[in-house]
Design a protein around this motif. Sequence first.
Motif, PDB file in Angstrom:
ATOM      1  N   TYR A  88       0.826  -1.197   0.000  1.00 25.82           N
ATOM      2  CA  TYR A  88       0.000   0.000   0.000  1.00 25.82           C
ATOM      3  C   TYR A  88       0.864   1.253   0.000  1.00 25.82           C
ATOM      4  O   TYR A  88       0.612   2.208  -0.724  1.00 25.82           O
ATOM      5  N   GLU A  89       1.928   1.230   0.821  1.00 31.59           N
ATOM      6  CA  GLU A  89       2.836   2.374   0.847  1.00 31.59           C
ATOM      7  C   GLU A  89       3.526   2.553  -0.501  1.00 31.59           C
ATOM      8  O   GLU A  89       3.730   3.667  -0.956  1.00 31.59           O
ATOM      9  N   VAL A  90       3.892   1.421  -1.122  1.00 25.57           N
ATOM     10  CA  VAL A  90       4.514   1.506  -2.447  1.00 25.57           C
ATOM     11  C   VAL A  90       3.549   2.183  -3.410  1.00 25.57           C
ATOM     12  O   VAL A  90       3.912   3.095  -4.150  1.00 25.57           O
ATOM     13  N   SER A  91       2.305   1.738  -3.356  1.00 31.25           N
ATOM     14  CA  SER A  91       1.318   2.248  -4.288  1.00 31.25           C
ATOM     15  C   SER A  91       1.107   3.754  -4.106  1.00 31.25           C
ATOM     16  O   SER A  91       0.958   4.499  -5.073  1.00 31.25           O
ATOM     17  N   GLY A 222       0.424  29.662   6.606  1.00 30.06           N
ATOM     18  CA  GLY A 222      -0.725  30.419   7.115  1.00 30.06           C
ATOM     19  C   GLY A 222      -2.065  29.929   6.588  1.00 30.06           C
ATOM     20  O   GLY A 222      -3.110  30.225   7.148  1.00 30.06           O
ATOM     21  N   GLN A 223      -2.029  29.134   5.497  1.00 30.74           N
ATOM     22  CA  GLN A 223      -3.271  28.640   4.894  1.00 30.74           C
ATOM     23  C   GLN A 223      -3.947  27.612   5.808  1.00 30.74           C
ATOM     24  O   GLN A 223      -3.273  26.831   6.465  1.00 30.74           O
ATOM     25  N   ARG A 224      -5.280  27.645   5.848  1.00 36.65           N
ATOM     26  CA  ARG A 224      -5.997  26.591   6.587  1.00 36.65           C
ATOM     27  C   ARG A 224      -6.273  25.431   5.636  1.00 36.65           C
ATOM     28  O   ARG A 224      -6.730  25.621   4.520  1.00 36.65           O
ATOM     29  N   ILE A 225      -5.936  24.234   6.099  1.00 39.00           N
ATOM     30  CA  ILE A 225      -6.088  23.060   5.239  1.00 39.00           C
ATOM     31  C   ILE A 225      -7.012  22.031   5.879  1.00 39.00           C
ATOM     32  O   ILE A 225      -7.209  22.030   7.101  1.00 39.00           O
ATOM     33  N   ARG A 226      -7.558  21.164   5.052  1.00 37.05           N
ATOM     34  CA  ARG A 226      -8.428  20.084   5.542  1.00 37.05           C
ATOM     35  C   ARG A 226      -7.960  18.750   4.964  1.00 37.05           C
ATOM     36  O   ARG A 226      -7.617  18.661   3.785  1.00 37.05           O
ATOM     37  N   MET A 227      -7.956  17.718   5.822  1.00 38.31           N
ATOM     38  CA  MET A 227      -7.663  16.355   5.363  1.00 38.31           C
ATOM     39  C   MET A 227      -8.987  15.772   4.861  1.00 38.31           C
ATOM     40  O   MET A 227      -9.933  15.661   5.636  1.00 38.31           O
ATOM     41  N   MET A 228      -9.055  15.394   3.596  1.00 38.71           N
ATOM     42  CA  MET A 228     -10.364  15.053   3.027  1.00 38.71           C
ATOM     43  C   MET A 228     -10.954  13.757   3.577  1.00 38.71           C
ATOM     44  O   MET A 228     -12.160  13.623   3.666  1.00 38.71           O
ATOM     45  N   ALA A 229     -10.112  12.783   3.977  1.00 43.44           N
ATOM     46  CA  ALA A 229     -10.671  11.527   4.481  1.00 43.44           C
ATOM     47  C   ALA A 229     -11.143  11.674   5.924  1.00 43.44           C
ATOM     48  O   ALA A 229     -12.197  11.177   6.302  1.00 43.44           O
ATOM     49  N   VAL A 270      -2.378  12.473   9.738  1.00 42.32           N
ATOM     50  CA  VAL A 270      -1.725  12.613   8.434  1.00 42.32           C
ATOM     51  C   VAL A 270      -1.728  11.242   7.771  1.00 42.32           C
ATOM     52  O   VAL A 270      -0.695  10.607   7.655  1.00 42.32           O
ATOM     53  N   GLU A 271      -2.881  10.766   7.381  1.00 41.70           N
ATOM     54  CA  GLU A 271      -2.938   9.392   6.870  1.00 41.70           C
ATOM     55  C   GLU A 271      -2.387   9.291   5.462  1.00 41.70           C
ATOM     56  O   GLU A 271      -2.759  10.070   4.579  1.00 41.70           O
ATOM     57  N   VAL A 272      -1.497   8.317   5.272  1.00 44.93           N
ATOM     58  CA  VAL A 272      -0.924   8.099   3.952  1.00 44.93           C
ATOM     59  C   VAL A 272      -2.052   7.775   2.975  1.00 44.93           C
ATOM     60  O   VAL A 272      -2.915   6.946   3.261  1.00 44.93           O
ATOM     61  N   GLY A 273      -2.059   8.464   1.836  1.00 42.30           N
ATOM     62  CA  GLY A 273      -3.100   8.237   0.834  1.00 42.30           C
ATOM     63  C   GLY A 273      -4.203   9.281   0.887  1.00 42.30           C
ATOM     64  O   GLY A 273      -4.983   9.408  -0.042  1.00 42.30           O
ATOM     65  N   ASP A 274      -4.272  10.036   2.000  1.00 41.79           N
ATOM     66  CA  ASP A 274      -5.298  11.070   2.127  1.00 41.79           C
ATOM     67  C   ASP A 274      -4.930  12.275   1.247  1.00 41.79           C
ATOM     68  O   ASP A 274      -3.780  12.425   0.828  1.00 41.79           O
ATOM     69  N   THR A 275      -5.937  13.107   0.956  1.00 46.37           N
ATOM     70  CA  THR A 275      -5.737  14.307   0.141  1.00 46.37           C
ATOM     71  C   THR A 275      -5.867  15.547   1.009  1.00 46.37           C
ATOM     72  O   THR A 275      -6.817  15.654   1.782  1.00 46.37           O
ATOM     73  N   TYR A 290      -7.245   6.245  -1.888  1.00 47.21           N
ATOM     74  CA  TYR A 290      -7.061   6.196  -0.439  1.00 47.21           C
ATOM     75  C   TYR A 290      -7.768   4.988   0.161  1.00 47.21           C
ATOM     76  O   TYR A 290      -8.865   4.635  -0.230  1.00 47.21           O
ATOM     77  N   ARG A 291      -7.114   4.328   1.123  1.00 51.28           N
ATOM     78  CA  ARG A 291      -7.838   3.372   1.948  1.00 51.28           C
ATOM     79  C   ARG A 291      -7.175   3.325   3.311  1.00 51.28           C
ATOM     80  O   ARG A 291      -5.975   3.519   3.429  1.00 51.28           O
TER      81      ARG A 291
END
Length: 598
Positions: A88-91, A222-229, A270-275, A290-291
């Motif tokens: 999964y990490e490779v992918s 300074g930007q506010r960000i969101r983790m989509m998953a 900070v989940e790997v694969g998240d946007t 993402y999964r």
Amino acid sequence: MIQTNIRNFCIIAHIDHGKSTLADRLLEYTGALSAREMTEQVLDSMDLERERGITIKAQAVRLEYQAKNGQKYVLNLIDTPGHVDFTYEVSRSLAACDGALLVVDATQGVEAQTIANLYLALDHNLDIIPVINKVDLPSAEPERVQNELHEIIGLDPDECIMASAKTGLGTEEILEAIVQRIKPPQGDARLPLRALIFDSLFDSYRGAIAYVRLVEGKIAIGQRIRMMATGKEFEVTELGTFRPAMCPAKELIAGEVGFVIAAMKNVRDVEVGDTITGVENAALLPLPGYRPVQPMVYCGLYPVDNAEYNDLRDALEKLKLNDASLIFEPENSTALGFGFRCGFLGLLHMEIIQERLEREYGMNLIATAPSVVYKVFLTNGTVLELSNPAELPAANHLDHLEEPYVKATIILPSEFVGTIMELCQDKRGIFKNMEYLTETRVMLTYELPLSEILLDFFDKLKSRSRGYASLDYEYLGHRPSELVKLDILLNEKPVDALSAIVHRDKSYQRGRQLAEKLKEIIPRQLFEVPIQATIGNKVIARETIKAMRKDVLAKCYGGDISRKRKLLEKQKEGKKRMKQLGTVEVPQEAFLAVLKIE
Ligand code: GTP
């Protein structure tokens, strides 16, 4: 940097084919590090990784290269983990790239992970540059490997670059090929932000750090960000690129690779694969693929000394900060006391965590035999997921059980096909396909229960093929299986930590062998200890450990007290890994005995 002068690439290879060494050469050639600064294999940063020579954590580094056409390019090298546990990490790492160097050892040829990784790379639409490495070795057969690549994968032999990561031969040709043959990133910087998290790291001062590939839009301090998953929101405090040390910048734009720090306290943020997207002007859809990480292998970890339970919890919590794929929860065993049931991506991951607990945290552990996750269908309609064999409900409550199956790809010289097919058959494998890759190399495809692979499949595969067979596998799904619970009684008392779930057809044989093995492993005690293997309430095997006292002082004639003390200390040392089960002392090996039987 304008997008047309950026290249994002990775190196894919079978284990030991020279990926890390080649990465070193590229770093050295482009001056990302001077030869003096170079410690060997910079990209493998954890000590343990270096010792085992395997890459666990994907990392990234930015190289600056002046090409022969006179232009300057930024080449982002994303290091991918190379072992089957980490597909999964490779992918995710591949998804962050536009091209890949496919490294094949000229003395070995195409192996299972060469193919598995190549297919992953093709799935992500990467431009492939084949590199035949180690041509400096006398046993190198570059033409044969070139042919294999052509016949198996259809790669044009003229596209292969001959290289030696040891001597540096071919390094410049590889860099030129990266510039010429890999497409520049395509994403539009004016679109809403979408950044792929392909790795993460925990830093005790700055919290979790996300390694990102900006696919579209831009990201700034300074930007506010969101983790989509996960929906979590943060404010960016720092960002930048890897050269290979972190180098701060004010913003990153589409096509770039770098890091983002945003007061994220936990690697789970900070989940790997998240946007990552912006809170304002948010993207509508996350990037595909993402999964959530899913542990495939579980085992119980118990402190030898019960007083160390809290220390073990603290150590696991610290490790988890760095490793989002490690899962654990408290578990209570009548035999072993208080401990934790831990979930891992695979066997290698499990070994690494155990070793780190012992080495870095000084823990003294008893580990139970690894188990897969079973699906248990009860007669009342409930479905349980079970990773501890001891917890299997009584047979009269069970409707049926399901166990995980994998698709295994094995590449081997044709002379070993017979013996390896026999092995697969013996491991309840379902034959799917056999393909001659070349005249002398064969690819076998089998469907196998994952639990059989956990047992000793890999060791047997290697020994039966004299080390020449390579294996790659991926999870297929759960399937119904005739499984029963095998219990062990020591001194008439059941030992939950020794229970195992086994296939019905093999249960009698396993029970007998396990009882015999335990008799060998458990030292004689002051009294006689019966060992019984049972299925349901039926005893299927019985062995007895005879009583004896081991008198360590017998060798000490005369009164040399210091020698006596030394011997007693030695005995104490030997006792460390023993666990007192009721009145019986049981060594660590006993809990793994189920893995060692034929
Ligand atoms: P993983 O990270 O475990 O997948 O391994 P890797 O593919 O990164 O392999 P690594 O770079 O660690 O190389 C494996 C071994 O091969 C090391 O002992 C290297 O020194 C050696 N090696 C790598 N490239 C060459 C080469 O071109 N020639 C020779 N003679 N040895 C090489």
